[in-house]
Design a protein around this motif. Structure first.
Motif, mmCIF file in Angstrom:
data_model
loop_
_atom_site.group_PDB
_atom_site.id
_atom_site.type_symbol
_atom_site.label_atom_id
_atom_site.label_comp_id
_atom_site.label_asym_id
_atom_site.label_seq_id
_atom_site.Cartn_x
_atom_site.Cartn_y
_atom_site.Cartn_z
ATOM 1 N N ASN A 134 -17.832 -13.539 24.216
ATOM 2 C CA ASN A 134 -17.365 -13.344 25.594
ATOM 3 C C ASN A 134 -17.263 -11.859 25.938
ATOM 4 N N ARG A 137 -20.753 -10.534 26.620
ATOM 5 C CA ARG A 137 -21.216 -10.923 27.960
ATOM 6 C C ARG A 137 -20.522 -10.082 29.029
ATOM 7 N N PHE A 138 -19.233 -9.859 28.859
ATOM 8 C CA PHE A 138 -18.492 -9.037 29.807
ATOM 9 C C PHE A 138 -19.062 -7.627 29.868
ATOM 10 N N THR A 140 -22.021 -6.529 29.092
ATOM 11 C CA THR A 140 -23.420 -6.419 29.517
ATOM 12 C C THR A 140 -23.680 -7.035 30.888
ATOM 13 N N ASP A 141 -22.667 -7.648 31.494
ATOM 14 C CA ASP A 141 -22.797 -8.184 32.854
ATOM 15 C C ASP A 141 -22.489 -7.049 33.824
ATOM 16 N N THR A 142 -23.466 -6.188 34.050
ATOM 17 C CA THR A 142 -23.203 -4.939 34.759
ATOM 18 C C THR A 142 -24.497 -4.336 35.281
ATOM 19 N N THR A 143 -24.355 -3.491 36.277
ATOM 20 C CA THR A 143 -25.496 -2.704 36.735
ATOM 21 C C THR A 143 -25.550 -1.352 36.035
ATOM 22 N N ALA A 190 -30.859 -8.974 31.434
ATOM 23 C CA ALA A 190 -30.277 -10.279 31.752
ATOM 24 C C ALA A 190 -30.617 -11.352 30.721
#
Length: 216
Positions: A134, A137-138, A140-143, A190
């Motif tokens: 988790n 994912r947190f 790498t969930d980014t611009t 992604a």
């Protein structure tokens, strides 16, 4: 692809009543790591840590004053609790204070934990591995194109193990190798998460600094 640079916290206070703080050497290690990062021209545009004091102190001593984002999935497993469960609350003194005995016993304990043992521990192996995933994912969930993470040896070992599709036992073999303030780098987008560099310490590459290298 974007980069995720995961740095293990600097030397903590092994054997002290409060392990979760940097030693004087730990602060020096952090300063050198930050200096090496800036010299290389690698400037992060996102900062993430766990919630542990030693992780925050490492980031601050590296020269990053702005508050990071936090994710508890980057925290170390609770080795005090795991050892206490294994020894029924009476952890032998050498396990607590002798480094060689401690890490040999810790390895045995983690392998037992991974196999489903240590009933009554605050966190199961599955809960640990799930929270590390988790946190990945947190982070790498980014611009952001360059994400700097300060974590601990266990989560770093698990991130590397998972990225390679290796067996669970490999996590501990990796964990025990991770040096304080070492760099582990991943490339991501992604759909992809790739290991690029593991456990690098360019800031300890000279003979006078090599003696500053530690593992706890």
């Amino acid at each position: 692809m974007a980069e995720l640079l995961v740095i293990r916290h600097a030397q903590a206070s092994f054997g002290a009543d409060n392990y979760d703080q940097l030693s004087d050497l730990g602060h020096q290690q952090s300063e050198l790591a930050g200096e090496a990062l800036r010299t290389s021209g690698w400037v992060p545009d996102r900062l993430v840590t766990g919630s542990l004091t030693r992780q925050h102190e490492t980031l601050a001593s590296m020269g990053f004053a702005e508050p990071p984002e936090q994710h508890a999935g980057l925290n170390e497993y609770d080795f005090h609790d795991l050892l206490s469960v294994r020894f029924q609350g009476n952890v032998p003194d050498p396990v607590r204070h002798d480094r060689k005995t401690h890490f040999r016993t810790l390895r045995e304990t983690i392998l037992e934990w991974q196999a489903g043992g240590l009933a009554g521990a605050r966190e199961s192996w599955k809960q640990f591995s799930d929270r590390v995933e988790n946190a990945r994912r947190f982070s790498t969930d980014t611009t952001a194109r360059r994400v700097l993470v300060i974590s601990s040896g266990g989560p770093i070992g698990e991130l590397v193990k998972a990225s390679l599709g290796a067996p669970d036992a490999q996590m501990m073999a990796l964990n025990l190798q991770v040096k304080n303030t070492s760099w582990t780098r991943f490339f991501f987008n992604a759909s992809t998460f790739l290991l690029h560099e593991f456990n690098a310490t360019p800031h300890f590459s000279t003979p006078d600094r090599a003696k500053m290298l530690t593992f706890s």
